[in-house]
Enzyme design. Structure first.
Site, PDB file in Angstrom:
ATOM      1  N   TRP A   1      23.682  -3.280  38.640  1.00 50.69           N
ATOM      2  CA  TRP A   1      24.491  -3.517  39.836  1.00 50.69           C
ATOM      3  C   TRP A   1      25.955  -3.690  39.452  1.00 50.69           C
ATOM      4  O   TRP A   1      26.849  -3.138  40.061  1.00 50.69           O
ATOM      5  CB  TRP A   1      24.008  -4.754  40.593  1.00 50.69           C
ATOM      6  CG  TRP A   1      22.781  -4.555  41.428  1.00 50.69           C
ATOM      7  CD1 TRP A   1      22.472  -3.482  42.192  1.00 50.69           C
ATOM      8  CD2 TRP A   1      21.686  -5.475  41.568  1.00 50.69           C
ATOM      9  NE1 TRP A   1      21.261  -3.669  42.820  1.00 50.69           N
ATOM     10  CE2 TRP A   1      20.755  -4.882  42.451  1.00 50.69           C
ATOM     11  CE3 TRP A   1      21.406  -6.738  41.042  1.00 50.69           C
ATOM     12  CZ2 TRP A   1      19.567  -5.513  42.826  1.00 50.69           C
ATOM     13  CZ3 TRP A   1      20.228  -7.367  41.408  1.00 50.69           C
ATOM     14  CH2 TRP A   1      19.319  -6.756  42.287  1.00 50.69           C
TER      15      TRP A   1
ATOM     16  N   ALA B   1      12.944   0.117  44.193  1.00 52.18           N
ATOM     17  CA  ALA B   1      13.357   0.789  45.437  1.00 52.18           C
ATOM     18  C   ALA B   1      14.818   0.545  45.788  1.00 52.18           C
ATOM     19  O   ALA B   1      15.330   1.131  46.744  1.00 52.18           O
ATOM     20  CB  ALA B   1      12.463   0.330  46.586  1.00 52.18           C
ATOM     21  N   ASP B   2      15.504  -0.310  45.019  1.00 47.18           N
ATOM     22  CA  ASP B   2      16.890  -0.644  45.337  1.00 47.18           C
ATOM     23  C   ASP B   2      17.808   0.556  45.087  1.00 47.18           C
ATOM     24  O   ASP B   2      17.868   1.099  43.976  1.00 47.18           O
ATOM     25  CB  ASP B   2      17.348  -1.839  44.489  1.00 47.18           C
ATOM     26  CG  ASP B   2      18.728  -2.330  44.882  1.00 47.18           C
ATOM     27  OD1 ASP B   2      18.819  -3.209  45.743  1.00 47.18           O
ATOM     28  OD2 ASP B   2      19.718  -1.809  44.325  1.00 47.18           O
ATOM     29  N   ILE B   3      18.543   0.956  46.123  1.00 47.36           N
ATOM     30  CA  ILE B   3      19.397   2.145  46.032  1.00 47.36           C
ATOM     31  C   ILE B   3      20.537   1.934  45.033  1.00 47.36           C
ATOM     32  O   ILE B   3      20.922   2.863  44.308  1.00 47.36           O
ATOM     33  CB  ILE B   3      19.955   2.502  47.419  1.00 47.36           C
ATOM     34  CG1 ILE B   3      18.814   2.944  48.332  1.00 47.36           C
ATOM     35  CG2 ILE B   3      20.999   3.620  47.320  1.00 47.36           C
ATOM     36  CD1 ILE B   3      19.216   3.166  49.778  1.00 47.36           C
TER      37      ILE B   3
END
Length: 287
Positions: free
Chosen positions: A283, A241-243
């Site tokens: 990231w 769910a991490d944008i």
């Protein structure tokens, strides 16, 4: 002054470690000198441990120093924080056989570096929930500078016992929302009262830790995943769910839109058992 040297297998990019650590304004980083000063507790006493890179990415070496001789527990913790206790080579070899090979080639030698202590990591995660990064860092700075302390120019997070004694207005006056103030103080009270033991959970499985922490008001799956990854260094976590991860995959694979949950679950099967490194490198690819 007490010091010792550590040598590990390369590649290991300490400059990238410092880049990431310097994103948090509370960290005492000197990128030019290749130094990070780490707040630690040794035998219950606050101590600043200085880590200085003295080698290269291919032949990494570090000088670790403090004012007094360090216990073996602190030495082991420093090694754990900076990923000196396990090689990155198996991870790199694994990902070179996957569709994430391009970013693993580009960012080769980037370790998962842990937060310096469990309580500080939990507070940081709770504070950062649902905030943009800049304001999240601002609130965390206010929290630490108001209720923590400095030793030799290095900030230490407050102890849970200190925060447990506060009323909620002490945090709302710093621009915390009322609900976030409750989460921070109530969680600290559980820890201070011994109802929530966060310092000795490393022996538990990811599922056991999730089951225990999710009971705490204000701690959801996102917070638990961040604690597992950045406090405990668990190797196989992938927050779908991490944008940021969604945007990184969109960029890497030249997608017209962010990938679906089903797509991410399908791709990630090939990345196990090192999903945490996929998270970190994705990231890193958009930072």
């Amino acid at each position: 002054m007490y010091s010792y040297e550590v040598k590990i297998d390369g590649p290991y990019e300490f400059n990238r470690v410092l880049d990431r650590l310097s994103m948090d304004p509370l960290h005492a980083v000197d990128k030019e000198a290749r130094i990070i000063r780490v707040p630690m507790y040794d035998r219950g006493e606050p101590v600043v441990v200085t880590v200085k890179a003295v080698g290269t990415s291919e032949h990494p070496a570090f000088e670790v120093s403090s004012e007094k001789e360090m216990s073996s527990t602190i030495k082991e913790r420093i090694a754990r924080i900076f990923h000196w206790d396990r090689s990155l080579t198996p991870v790199q070899q694994h990902y070179l056989q996957t569709n994430l090979a391009p970013i693993f080639k580009e960012h080769e030698g980037t370790p998962i570096v842990l937060e310096f202590n469990m309580y500080g990591c939990m507070m940081k995660c709770i504070i950062h929930q649902q905030l943009n990064l800049k304001f999240a860092h601002t609130l965390t700075e206010r929290f630490v500078q108001q209720f923590g302390f400095q030793r030799d120019g290095v900030w230490f997070y407050p102890l849970p016992e200190t925060i447990a004694e506060l009323d909620y207005e002490a945090l709302t006056s710093l621009q915390f929302s009322r609900r976030k103030a409750e989460y921070v103080i109530d969680t600290s009270r559980l820890i201070a009262e011994g109802k929530l033991n966060v310092e000795n959970i490393d022996h538990q499985t990811d599922e056991e830790i999730l089951k225990e922490l999710i009971k705490v008001r204000g701690i959801g799956p996102w917070t638990v995943q961040n604690v597992l990854l950045f406090a405990l260094g668990r190797p196989n976590l992938f927050p779908i769910a991490d944008i940021g991860i969604q945007n990184a995959l969109k960029k890497l694979f030249n997608l017209p839109a962010k990938p679906s949950k089903d797509e991410m679950e399908k791709w990630s099967k090939d990345w196990e058992p090192y999903l945490s490194y996929a998270s970190l490198y994705l990231w890193r690819s958009i930072e």
